[in-house]
Scaffold this active site. Structure first.
Site, mmCIF file in Angstrom:
data_model
loop_
_atom_site.group_PDB
_atom_site.id
_atom_site.type_symbol
_atom_site.label_atom_id
_atom_site.label_comp_id
_atom_site.label_asym_id
_atom_site.label_seq_id
_atom_site.Cartn_x
_atom_site.Cartn_y
_atom_site.Cartn_z
ATOM 1 N N HIS A 89 62.779 -7.220 3.653
ATOM 2 C CA HIS A 89 61.703 -8.173 3.960
ATOM 3 C C HIS A 89 61.729 -9.346 2.956
ATOM 4 O O HIS A 89 61.544 -10.499 3.339
ATOM 5 C CB HIS A 89 60.332 -7.491 3.848
ATOM 6 C CG HIS A 89 60.081 -6.407 4.845
ATOM 7 N ND1 HIS A 89 59.931 -5.087 4.499
ATOM 8 C CD2 HIS A 89 59.929 -6.443 6.195
ATOM 9 C CE1 HIS A 89 59.691 -4.351 5.575
ATOM 10 N NE2 HIS A 89 59.695 -5.148 6.621
ATOM 11 N N ARG A 142 61.096 2.895 7.289
ATOM 12 C CA ARG A 142 61.176 4.297 7.717
ATOM 13 C C ARG A 142 62.106 5.137 6.834
ATOM 14 O O ARG A 142 62.085 6.353 6.936
ATOM 15 C CB ARG A 142 61.630 4.389 9.181
ATOM 16 C CG ARG A 142 60.576 3.941 10.171
ATOM 17 C CD ARG A 142 60.915 4.339 11.593
ATOM 18 N NE ARG A 142 59.801 4.135 12.494
ATOM 19 C CZ ARG A 142 59.587 3.027 13.210
ATOM 20 N NH1 ARG A 142 60.453 2.028 13.126
ATOM 21 N NH2 ARG A 142 58.536 2.929 13.996
HETATM 22 P P1 AMP Z 1 59.289 -4.609 10.213
HETATM 23 O O1 AMP Z 1 58.295 -4.641 9.099
HETATM 24 O O2 AMP Z 1 60.170 -3.403 10.195
HETATM 25 O O3 AMP Z 1 58.663 -4.903 11.562
HETATM 26 O O4 AMP Z 1 60.281 -5.806 9.944
HETATM 27 C C1 AMP Z 1 59.809 -7.122 9.765
HETATM 28 C C2 AMP Z 1 60.978 -8.071 9.768
HETATM 29 O O5 AMP Z 1 61.872 -7.708 8.722
HETATM 30 C C3 AMP Z 1 61.798 -8.010 11.057
HETATM 31 O O6 AMP Z 1 62.225 -9.324 11.395
HETATM 32 C C4 AMP Z 1 62.961 -7.140 10.688
HETATM 33 O O7 AMP Z 1 64.132 -7.399 11.448
HETATM 34 C C5 AMP Z 1 63.169 -7.528 9.245
HETATM 35 N N1 AMP Z 1 63.874 -6.492 8.503
HETATM 36 C C6 AMP Z 1 63.550 -5.184 8.396
HETATM 37 N N2 AMP Z 1 64.476 -4.519 7.664
HETATM 38 C C7 AMP Z 1 65.418 -5.445 7.313
HETATM 39 C C8 AMP Z 1 66.630 -5.399 6.585
HETATM 40 N N3 AMP Z 1 67.098 -4.274 6.040
HETATM 41 N N4 AMP Z 1 67.326 -6.540 6.438
HETATM 42 C C9 AMP Z 1 66.884 -7.703 6.987
HETATM 43 N N5 AMP Z 1 65.750 -7.811 7.685
HETATM 44 C C10 AMP Z 1 65.028 -6.698 7.859
#
Ligand code: AMP
Length: 283
Positions: free
Chosen positions: A37, A188
């Site tokens: 993030h 996760r």
């Molecule tokens: P989430 O909180 O999982 O909904 O993710 C929020 C944003 O962060 C989304 O655009 C995801 O694709 C991005 N994201 C989550 N994990 C990663 C990662 N390891 N590398 C790059 N972006 C990520």
């Protein structure tokens, strides 16, 4: 750093930033922030003057049997990280604010882009994401929005939604943030036991092996792929998908051809934890 919980507050904050002539970038998240993030926030800083991060665990994108209730929520740590990353405003709505009460008459249908990958395995998932991102774009009204390649199908669906619904926003895709052993960072990952965590990078190794073979000239990788899936299963993974898809249409591709772009994507369960990862291939 400011925080906003209501729609009126976040609109006022964004209007204020824009009235100062600032270009506003938006990074939507579900919180439990990690370095992946933070890399999105850092990329956002390169393309805008002020960053808005939203933290909202969107119930619409979880099926009843999924982990909405247990999804990690670490709001104090998240706010500290956002402050350290020089975020201007964190938008933290609750579900009453996002969806209100009363009957809903609209939903977003997605054709084709939603059929395979996570769309195939998680019915309703991308409809829930498209709905909340559509609402967040209307609420925050950013100039730029950043999403991760980690969820490539999500990026592609939002890219198409922006185009078809005429959202006045420029999209950026940030590369996948990984742990040193290659595991894609994910909120996760905190569900993994230490044994599972030690096994988890096998997913990335399977991906890179298949990608290497493709770069070496294997144009029909299905046998290779099923062999990798067997190996993962023998290690204790439960496979969902591992396949090559067209980068544009997200349809599975059996025979690759030079001059095209693909996404090699994988999803598998380790215990109860669903892991996903992908690599973009240019042949
Ligand atoms: P989430 O909180 O999982 O909904 O993710 C929020 C944003 O962060 C989304 O655009 C995801 O694709 C991005 N994201 C989550 N994990 C990663 C990662 N390891 N590398 C790059 N972006 C990520």
């Amino acid at each position: 750093m400011k925080t906003a919980e209501s729609i009126q507050e976040i609109r006022e904050q964004v209007n204020h930033l824009k009235s100062e002539g600032k270009k506003v970038a938006f990074v939507p998240t579900m919180g439990a922030l990690h370095d992946g993030h933070l890399s999105l926030i850092r990329l956002a800083h390169k393309h805008a003057d002020a960053i808005v991060v939203s933290i909202y665990v969107n119930p619409e994108q979880f099926a009843p049997h999924e982990d909405f209730g247990t999804y990690p929520r670490t709001i104090e740590a998240d706010l500290k990280l956002c402050k350290e990353e020089n975020v201007a405003v964190v938008f933290m709505p609750d579900t009453e604010t996002m969806y209100g009460s009363g009957k809903k008459y609209f939903s977003i249908d997605i054709e084709e882009l939603n059929v395979h990958l996570d769309g195939g395995s998680r019915p309703g998932y991308f409809q829930g994401i498209a709905l909340v991102v559509n609402k967040l774009f209307n609420i925050v009204n950013p100039d730029v929005a950043v999403f991760g390649q980690k969820d490539y199908q999500q990026f592609r669906i939002i890219e198409q939604m922006v185009k078809e619904f005429n959202h006045p926003v420029e999209l950026l895709m940030a590369p996948i943030g990984r742990a040193e052993d290659g595991l894609a960072l994910s909120s996760r990952n905190s569900y993994l036991s230490s044994e599972e965590r030690a096994l988890a990078p096998s997913l990335y190794r399977a991906l890179t092996y298949v990608a290497q073979q493709i770069q070496n000239g294997v144009m029909e990788p299905s046998l290779l792929i099923s062999h990798q899936q067997d190996e993962l299963e023998a290690k204790g993974f439960e496979n969902d998908y591992l396949s090559v898809y067209s980068l544009d249409t997200l349809q599975p591709v059996d025979t690759l051809s030079p001059g095209n772009k693909y996404v090699l994507a994988i999803a598998a369960y380790l215990g109860k934890t669903r892991l996903i990862d992908n690599l973009i291939l240019e042949i």
